[in-house]
Design an enzyme around this catalytic site. Structure first.
Site, PDB file in Angstrom:
ATOM      1  N   ARG A 101       0.889  -1.250  -0.002  1.00 61.66           N
ATOM      2  CA  ARG A 101       0.113   0.023  -0.061  1.00 61.66           C
ATOM      3  C   ARG A 101       0.883   1.170  -0.041  1.00 61.66           C
ATOM      4  O   ARG A 101       1.453   1.657   0.921  1.00 61.66           O
ATOM      5  CB  ARG A 101      -0.847  -0.055   1.057  1.00 61.66           C
ATOM      6  N   HIS A 128      -7.181   1.156  -7.155  1.00 62.54           N
ATOM      7  CA  HIS A 128      -7.445   0.299  -5.753  1.00 62.54           C
ATOM      8  C   HIS A 128      -8.068  -1.130  -6.244  1.00 62.54           C
ATOM      9  O   HIS A 128      -9.352  -1.091  -5.745  1.00 62.54           O
ATOM     10  CB  HIS A 128      -8.218   1.095  -4.960  1.00 62.54           C
ATOM     11  N   GLN A 131     -10.208  -3.506  -3.664  1.00 61.01           N
ATOM     12  CA  GLN A 131     -11.357  -2.846  -3.356  1.00 61.01           C
ATOM     13  C   GLN A 131     -12.355  -2.981  -4.616  1.00 61.01           C
ATOM     14  O   GLN A 131     -13.445  -3.052  -4.015  1.00 61.01           O
ATOM     15  CB  GLN A 131     -10.965  -1.096  -2.925  1.00 61.01           C
ATOM     16  N   ASP A 231     -16.835   8.318  -2.892  1.00 56.22           N
ATOM     17  CA  ASP A 231     -15.275   8.162  -2.185  1.00 56.22           C
ATOM     18  C   ASP A 231     -15.316   9.402  -1.225  1.00 56.22           C
ATOM     19  O   ASP A 231     -15.873  10.576  -1.721  1.00 56.22           O
ATOM     20  CB  ASP A 231     -14.466   7.868  -3.034  1.00 56.22           C
ATOM     21  N   CYS A 269     -16.032   2.659   0.050  1.00 59.31           N
ATOM     22  CA  CYS A 269     -14.981   2.134   0.367  1.00 59.31           C
ATOM     23  C   CYS A 269     -14.471   2.206   1.836  1.00 59.31           C
ATOM     24  O   CYS A 269     -13.850   1.518   2.374  1.00 59.31           O
ATOM     25  CB  CYS A 269     -13.791   2.334  -0.515  1.00 59.31           C
ATOM     26  N   ARG A 297     -13.536  -7.468   1.464  1.00 58.35           N
ATOM     27  CA  ARG A 297     -12.402  -7.195   1.161  1.00 58.35           C
ATOM     28  C   ARG A 297     -11.610  -8.456   1.708  1.00 58.35           C
ATOM     29  O   ARG A 297     -10.587  -8.867   0.703  1.00 58.35           O
ATOM     30  CB  ARG A 297     -11.965  -6.009   1.887  1.00 58.35           C
TER      31      ARG A 297
END
Length: 356
Positions: A101, A128, A131, A231, A269, A297
């Site tokens: 990450r 991502h 996700q 988001d 998310c 996830r």
């Protein structure tokens, strides 16, 4: 050639469908596969703060029979400037997979170029993808399942409202196109997805029967959509900015926008800021699937890691532990691309500026 998950289209459309089917099976049987039995160790590198990513990967590695080595890179030699190539070589000799990450996507690509084990994008400024797999697993769980073959969510419409230039919007466009979806991004002028990302997603959609739409009108995007997503407006590493809030305020997902959808499911998310990108009545209401989305996830990433572990074992001629009793191969086709290349060679590489 070693398989990596650097962006959503590191998988083909068929492979994405396979991973999502496996994720659904793993949701029902948490210990269905044990490719890391031994235990094998997976290095989890974090340049950025994390809750869901850290917990889901660490738990997932354990449930796959392995051990997770969690490294906050600020306390490592990588954080002190050791070359990424050197870190990749060392980690590859001691671990069976690398999950990172980080911020700059080029850092992840460089890791993959020098690693001899699979490298997974746990978030970069470009995308991502883990996700998005979880989001698509949630759509399938809550809305009519997956297609048995072909694009996994063919014909379904997803609307994304808010910052269209960020990594989540990019992954919705590219991942959604792979899944055969009609992806609509509503964002204000100056906040639209890059032309490269739109071109990349459009090229994929032309193959899968999906479509890509970018608009400044959130009502147009949400009309008839089965899924509405957003988001946070304030990404990690940026301060709250009143200019951002003024620009994005019309894109807050409200009950009014949700009502325009076709019994629309709401996704976010997380972390979410109620009263900014989403109304509290939406994220805490009956249309919200954010808690299933967060749990998925775990299942989606376990499925992805299993897919990559199977592919790595196949490339070296080794068998993995816990394969199906039939002995059938569970990997996708062999990857002959260079690390970082798209599954769609004609598509240009996209880079995004905002990290989530």
């Amino acid at each position: 050639m070693m398989r990596h998950m650097l962006m959503d289209d590191s998988l083909t459309s068929a492979e994405q469908n396979h991973v999502l089917h496996l994720a659904a099976q793993m949701r029902e049987d948490r210990f269905l596969r044990r490719p890391f039995e031994g235990p094998k160790t997976v290095a989890l590198l974090f340049d950025l703060p994390s809750t869901r990513t850290r917990v889901s990967f660490a738990t997932g590695v354990a449930e796959l029979g392995g051990h997770s080595l969690v490294i906050d890179t600020g306390a490592s030699q990588l954080g002190r400037g050791e070359p990424i190539a050197d870190t990749a070589r060392i980690l590859s000799r001691m671990n069976h997979m690398i999950v990172w990450r980080t911020s700059g996507h080029e850092r992840l690509v460089e890791m993959a170029e020098h690693a001899t084990v699979p490298v997974v994008n746990a978030l970069t400024d470009a995308g991502h993808p883990c996700q998005i797999l979880a989001d698509f697993a949630t759509i399938a769980q809550r809305r009519d399942g997956l297609e048995e073959s072909g694009p996994a969510l063919a014909g379904r419409t997803l609307a994304y409202c808010g910052d269209g230039a960020n990594n989540m919007a990019a992954s919705y466009l590219i991942g959604g196109a792979l899944a055969g979806m009609h992806v609509r991004v509503a964002a204000p002028a100056g906040w639209a997805p890059s032309a490269e990302t739109v071109q990349r997603a459009s090229a994929i959609a032309a193959e899968t029967g999906g479509s890509v739409t970018v608009t400044e009108d959130p009502r147009e995007a949400c009309l008839g959509a089965q899924v509405i997503a957003t988001d946070t407006w304030v990404s990690m590493g940026t301060e709250k900015d009143e200019r951002i809030e003024r620009a994005l305020r019309p894109y807050e997902v409200t009950e009014e926008l949700m009502a325009l959808g076709d019994d629309a499911l709401f996704l976010h998310c997380l972390p979410a800021y109620r009263g900014m990108e989403v109304a509290a009545s939406v994220i805490d209401g009956p249309a919200s699937a954010v808690w299933d989305e967060a749990e998925n996830r775990l299942h989606a990433q376990k499925a992805l890691m299993t897919f990559l572990a199977d592919a790595a074992s196949s490339s070296t001629g080794q068998a993995t532990t816990g394969e199906a009793a039939t002995g059938e191969a569970t990997t996708g086709p062999a990857d002959t691309r260079a690390p970082g290349d798209s599954a769609h060679p004609s598509a240009p590489t996209a880079t995004m500026e905002a990290a989530r």
